[in-house]
Design a protein around this motif. Structure first.
Motif, PDB file in Angstrom:
ATOM      1  N   GLY A  35      -4.797   1.676  -4.975  1.00  0.00           N
ATOM      2  CA  GLY A  35      -4.149   1.087  -6.159  1.00  0.00           C
ATOM      3  C   GLY A  35      -3.184   2.066  -6.803  1.00  0.00           C
ATOM      4  O   GLY A  35      -2.064   1.699  -7.197  1.00  0.00           O
ATOM      5  N   GLU A  36      -3.613   3.314  -6.919  1.00  0.00           N
ATOM      6  CA  GLU A  36      -2.726   4.343  -7.504  1.00  0.00           C
ATOM      7  C   GLU A  36      -1.491   4.537  -6.627  1.00  0.00           C
ATOM      8  O   GLU A  36      -0.376   4.660  -7.138  1.00  0.00           O
ATOM      9  N   LEU A  37      -1.685   4.590  -5.300  1.00  0.00           N
ATOM     10  CA  LEU A  37      -0.538   4.745  -4.387  1.00  0.00           C
ATOM     11  C   LEU A  37       0.407   3.556  -4.495  1.00  0.00           C
ATOM     12  O   LEU A  37       1.634   3.712  -4.488  1.00  0.00           O
ATOM     13  N   ARG A  38      -0.162   2.350  -4.566  1.00  0.00           N
ATOM     14  CA  ARG A  38       0.660   1.151  -4.693  1.00  0.00           C
ATOM     15  C   ARG A  38       1.462   1.188  -5.988  1.00  0.00           C
ATOM     16  O   ARG A  38       2.657   0.858  -6.015  1.00  0.00           O
ATOM     17  N   ILE A  39       0.848   1.613  -7.062  1.00  0.00           N
ATOM     18  CA  ILE A  39       1.548   1.715  -8.355  1.00  0.00           C
ATOM     19  C   ILE A  39       2.650   2.765  -8.266  1.00  0.00           C
ATOM     20  O   ILE A  39       3.771   2.550  -8.740  1.00  0.00           O
ATOM     21  N   LYS A  40       2.341   3.903  -7.653  1.00  0.00           N
ATOM     22  CA  LYS A  40       3.364   4.951  -7.500  1.00  0.00           C
ATOM     23  C   LYS A  40       4.538   4.441  -6.672  1.00  0.00           C
ATOM     24  O   LYS A  40       5.699   4.686  -6.995  1.00  0.00           O
TER      25      LYS A  40
END
Length: 169
Positions: free
Chosen positions: A32-37
């Protein structure tokens, strides 16, 4: 010193099932963090490319306006120059025609204080009417023609002035 100060915190033994569950949740959180980044990066890249595109369009537009403005200014300056040349030619024509009128008057009066032969020779050299130059289409041609006519009118004026000088007897 308290009774618990030397105790180490206990870690609860976690079963492999719980470990895999927590690992899956941690992996999901990282995804999720990677997708947001990635979304933020794409958004920033989109905004930057949009800003660069707008800047290039604005620069191109201003450059085009500048070129058009310079062309219009050059055209206006050329037209003003042409109009000035035509005005100068008209002044020379008026002066030559006025002097021709004096030559004709002195010749018709048969005033012997002037060289009547020179006045007679100038009777046929009447300043011819000039073309009306508008400075619309052929600026360079109109300027050249106005300069040539001005020179011819100035030459006639010089000849008229010479003939209008009284001869001493």
């Amino acid at each position: 010193m308290g009774r618990h100060s030397k105790q180490k915190p206990r870690t609860a033994s976690v079963s492999t099932e719980e470990q895999s569950f927590y690992g899956i949740i941690a992996a999901g959180a990282r995804d999720g963090e990677l997708r947001i980044k990635k979304r933020v990066r794409r958004f920033v890249a989109t905004i930057l490319s949009l800003l660069v595109s707008i800047a290039l369009c604005c620069c191109g537009t201003f450059l085009w306006w500048d070129i058009q403005g310079k062309a219009k200014r050059a055209r206006m300056e050329a037209e003003n120059s042409c109009v000035q040349q035509v005005g100068s030619m008209t002044e020379s024509y008026n002066k030559a025609f006025r002097l021709y009128g004096q030559v004709a008057s002195k010749f018709s009066e048969l005033d012997e204080s002037y060289d009547l032969d020179a006045l007679a020779a100038l009777q046929d050299k009447k300043p011819e009417g000039y073309k009306l130059l508008h400075c619309d289409t052929d600026l360079d041609g109109d300027v050249r023609e106005a300069k040539a006519l001005k020179r011819s009118f100035d030459r006639l004026s010089v000849e008229y002035r010479k003939a209008l000088t009284p001869v001493g007897k």
